[in-house]
Scaffold this active site. Structure first.
Site, short mmCIF file in Angstrom:
data_model
loop_
_atom_site.label_atom_id
_atom_site.label_comp_id
_atom_site.label_asym_id
_atom_site.label_seq_id
_atom_site.Cartn_x
_atom_site.Cartn_y
_atom_site.Cartn_z
N CYS A 88 0.85 -1.18 0.00
CA CYS A 88 0.00 0.00 0.00
C CYS A 88 0.89 1.24 0.00
O CYS A 88 1.95 1.26 0.60
CB CYS A 88 -0.94 0.09 1.18
N ARG A 104 3.57 -0.02 -5.07
CA ARG A 104 3.39 -0.59 -3.73
C ARG A 104 2.08 -1.37 -3.60
O ARG A 104 1.83 -2.03 -2.59
CB ARG A 104 3.43 0.52 -2.68
N TRP A 130 -2.84 -2.61 -1.67
CA TRP A 130 -2.52 -4.01 -1.91
C TRP A 130 -3.33 -4.77 -0.86
O TRP A 130 -3.06 -4.68 0.33
CB TRP A 130 -1.02 -4.27 -1.73
N ASN A 152 -1.53 1.76 5.77
CA ASN A 152 -0.63 0.77 5.17
C ASN A 152 -0.21 -0.16 6.30
O ASN A 152 0.28 0.30 7.32
CB ASN A 152 0.57 1.51 4.58
N GLY A 153 -0.43 -1.46 6.15
CA GLY A 153 -0.06 -2.40 7.22
C GLY A 153 -1.26 -3.21 7.66
O GLY A 153 -2.23 -3.37 6.91
N GLU A 212 17.69 -16.27 -9.61
CA GLU A 212 17.20 -14.91 -9.88
C GLU A 212 16.55 -14.84 -11.27
O GLU A 212 15.50 -14.21 -11.44
CB GLU A 212 18.36 -13.91 -9.74
N LYS A 237 12.59 -13.91 -11.88
CA LYS A 237 12.17 -12.77 -12.70
C LYS A 237 11.14 -13.21 -13.73
O LYS A 237 10.15 -12.54 -13.97
CB LYS A 237 13.42 -12.20 -13.38
N GLU A 242 7.77 -13.88 -12.00
CA GLU A 242 7.11 -12.67 -11.50
C GLU A 242 6.40 -11.90 -12.59
O GLU A 242 5.29 -11.41 -12.39
CB GLU A 242 8.14 -11.69 -10.92
N HIS A 253 18.99 -35.57 -9.92
CA HIS A 253 18.31 -36.04 -8.70
C HIS A 253 16.80 -35.79 -8.78
O HIS A 253 16.13 -35.85 -7.75
CB HIS A 253 18.92 -35.36 -7.48
N LYS A 306 5.91 -3.95 -4.35
CA LYS A 306 7.37 -3.77 -4.34
C LYS A 306 7.97 -4.07 -2.97
O LYS A 306 8.98 -4.74 -2.86
CB LYS A 306 7.69 -2.32 -4.74
O1 M6R Z 1 13.19 -4.58 -0.45
P1 M6R Z 1 13.75 -5.96 -0.34
O2 M6R Z 1 15.06 -6.11 -1.04
O3 M6R Z 1 13.88 -6.44 1.08
O4 M6R Z 1 12.73 -6.90 -1.07
C1 M6R Z 1 12.91 -8.29 -1.05
C2 M6R Z 1 11.93 -8.97 -1.98
O5 M6R Z 1 10.62 -8.69 -1.61
C3 M6R Z 1 12.14 -8.56 -3.44
O6 M6R Z 1 13.43 -8.81 -3.87
C4 M6R Z 1 11.13 -9.33 -4.32
O7 M6R Z 1 11.46 -10.69 -4.35
C5 M6R Z 1 11.07 -8.76 -5.72
N1 M6R Z 1 9.74 -8.96 -6.21
C6 M6R Z 1 12.04 -9.41 -6.64
O8 M6R Z 1 11.90 -9.00 -7.95
#
Ligand code: M6R
Length: 609
Positions: free
Chosen positions: A2, A27, A74, A100-101, A482, A486, A489, A505, A604
């Site tokens: 949020c 956010r 969110w 937010n929270g 990673e 990506k 996501e 395995h 984010k």
């Molecule tokens: O702000 P942070 O680096 O702590 O965030 C960690 C993860 O939430 C963040 O890397 C998330 O996995 C992203 N969606 C990756 O693209």
């Protein structure tokens, strides 16, 4: 999660709020809303879906006021809908709240308030705050806020406006929900994150946990929940305004991928000497202290976790220290063994990730020394830490991390080299060689972007894949993870990152001609082994996409497609190798018409556990 904004001042309030929300939409983007005070009334508008829906409504039914608050959501409690969108109002519609929270004790409070006759209009936890304020409000909004805060538990940033206070907003923060105040000339801004106010002012106050802020056009007064005044130093923000704009790119993510050479360069500034020596003078930990460290414990979430994994390999190999690596969300449940000889390294772009902050709490309770690796000065993580190693990535707007991952990896390499030198654990010549490899890295990352030409047509060919595998070994294993994250996501294609040695395995059973396999096959001590894994996948008819160095016939031979990346020291090579994987994920997602910058269900910064 949020985004919240507030504004008091002479500008068109709703325009400022919408501008801020646009920059905070990363956010959360389930719904959005604003409320303003106008002539002794609270007026508001809110809509489910993207901010554009709200903007459309406001074009036909404009609102004007002297102060206002805004929210982009969110969803946690209550599905995305017009009713559940913020702001939420009390029964009389004279008090509006954004949040937010999570309000953890909302269920009991709701029952209590309903018994008293309050009428609820949403399913959210937030709405209890509006009705509690109504209960406590006797003409003084700040007092009502304090009394309300005494009744609610959880982690939150709250914003409140009241019809009786045309030029005043009250905000409060508890736990991991960031909140900053931007100080202008005769105007004051409030936001969850810096990009929302960057266009207006660089002078900001960072609100900390357990604080109430009374905002007027003349500035902000900060106090504890109990009412004790706090003098807060002004933080000057040096982020570039342009870095929060798309700058001609189709998406923020693509722009941020292309910013990697600059980000690497900025993160290295002042940290590498002419000869390649690493200089982390800014690290507030003495050499003597670092020599006394007996173990390193690293934790993080998501992409930051994979950057920490890369760091783990380097620290172990170069500094010859035992390193434990844990997902921050698991750390505190794992009964971790830490003590005053432990160096706890928390990696977080935002510095506000709730799980990472919880892990920090546990590490500190065990008396570990906490080193924060973060992008945000003044973040909760930076403030909690004994020492900080900042990355210099600037604002990252795309929800999927790209340039900040690269910057985290650079920080990891710097940290490992620094620890190794201080502890005399590795031959100085190798450390200097690695330092020089880092110094040359911006140019190599820039060259790696040339792979875009090779990547785009491949993305077109494989955009219909249902699943993909990414494999790597040693320092390239985190890059495989990673790359797969990506793709998941932003394109919603199922992808797995695997340590290549694990293929036999189990996962090799998945392979056939419909499962593309991305292989990190650049030169290094484990290259022969990865080439065998590549051959095994090829023998199962998988389409092989290799990331390889130029003219490396051994790697090229087994691959259907090669993304060529320039060569560097094999321990630094992963920071170059990730570049084509970002481009691949981007082009596949774009080809599929996905919302690249704001993928479904994500936010984010994850400020709830
Ligand atoms: O702000 P942070 O680096 O702590 O965030 C960690 C993860 O939430 C963040 O890397 C998330 O996995 C992203 N969606 C990756 O693209």
């Amino acid at each position: 999660m949020c985004g919240i904004v507030g504004y008091v001042g002479p500008r068109d309030v709703v325009s400022v709020l919408l501008d801020g929300l646009r920059r905070l939409e990363y956010r959360g983007y389930d719904s959005a809303g604003v409320a303003v005070v106008d002539g002794g009334r609270v007026l508001g508008s809110k809509r489910v879906g993207k901010l554009a829906n709200l903007e459309h409504v406001l074009e036909t039914n404009p609102l004007h006021g002297s102060a206002g608050i805004g929210h982009t959501r969110w969803a946690t409690h209550g599905r995305p809908s017009d009713q559940n969108a913020h702001p939420h109002l009390d029964c009389d519609g004279r008090i509006a709240v954004i949040h937010n929270g999570i309000i953890e004790n909302h269920a009991g409070l709701r029952a209590e308030l309903i018994a008293k006759g309050h009428r609820f209009a949403s399913e959210t936890d937030t709405e209890v705050v509006a009705h509690l304020l109504e209960e406590f409000y006797k003409g003084d909004l700040v007092t009502a806020v304090r009394e309300t805060l005494a009744r609610v538990s959880g982690a939150y940033a709250l914003g409140v406006l009241c019809a009786d206070a045309p030029e005043q907003l009250v905000f409060a923060r508890n736990g991991a929900s960031p909140l900053i105040i931007g100080l202008g000339e005769g105007e004051t801004f409030v936001a969850s994150d810096i990009p929302a106010i960057l266009n207006y002012t660089r002078r900001e106050l960072i609100v900390q946990e357990g604080e109430v802020v009374v905002v007027t056009r003349n500035g902000a007064k900060i106090s504890t929940f109990g009412g004790q005044h706090i003098d807060r130093e002004i933080t000057q923000i040096n982020w570039d305004v342009g870095s929060a704009e798309k700058g001609g790119f189709k998406h923020f993510m693509l722009k941020e991928i292309y910013e990697q050479p600059k980000v690497v360069k900025d993160t290295l500034v002042g940290r590498i000497t002419e000869q390649g020596g690493v200089n982390l003078a800014e690290l507030q930990l003495s050499d003597e202290h670092l020599r006394g460290v007996e173990k390193v414990t690293m934790f993080a979430c998501g992409s930051a976790f994979y950057a920490a994994a890369y760091g783990m390999y380097l620290i172990r190999q170069l500094a010859r220290l035992p390193v434990e690596l844990e997902l921050a969300s698991e750390f505190r449940y794992s009964d971790p063994v830490v003590d005053k000889r432990t160096l706890a390294v928390a990696v977080s772009q935002s510095g506000e990730t709730a799980d990472t902050l919880e892990a920090v709490r546990v590490a500190k309770a065990g008396h570990a020394t906490l080193l924060a690796v973060t992008n945000v000065v003044g973040s909760a993580l930076a403030r909690a830490a004994d020492a900080t190693l900042f990355m210099q990535a600037g604002p990252e707007i795309g929800v999927a991390a790209t340039k900040t991952f690269t910057a985290q990896c650079v920080d990891m390499a710097l940290l490992a080299i620094h620890l190794a030198r201080v502890r005399g654990a590795t031959d100085e010549a190798l450390l200097l060689e690695l330092g020089r490899a880092l110094r040359d890295l911006p140019a190599l990352v820039d060259q790696a972007l040339n792979a875009d030409e090779e990547v785009a047509p491949v993305a077109r060919r494989i955009a219909d894949a249902k699943t993909m595998l990414y494999i790597g070994r040693h320092v390239n294993f985190p890059i495989a993870l990673e790359g797969a994250l990506k793709l998941k996501e932003i394109s919603y294609i199922h992808a797995e990152g695997y340590a290549a040695g694990e293929m036999k395995h189990g996962p090799i059973a998945l392979l056939d001609d419909k499962v593309p396999v991305v292989v990190l096959a650049t030169r290094g001590p484990v290259q022969e082994k990865i080439l065998s894994n590549m051959a095994e996948a090829k023998a199962r008819d998988s389409r092989i996409i290799a990331v390889a160095n130029p003219h490396d016939d051994a790697a090229i031979e087994h691959a259907d497609v090669v993304f060529t990346v320039p060569s560097t020291h094999h321990l630094i090579q992963p920071i170059v190798n990730v570049v084509p994987l970002y481009l691949l994920a981007y082009h596949i997602a774009d080809r599929k018409g996905c919302d690249v910058d704001q993928p479904r269900n994500l936010a984010k910064t994850v400020t709830v556990e």
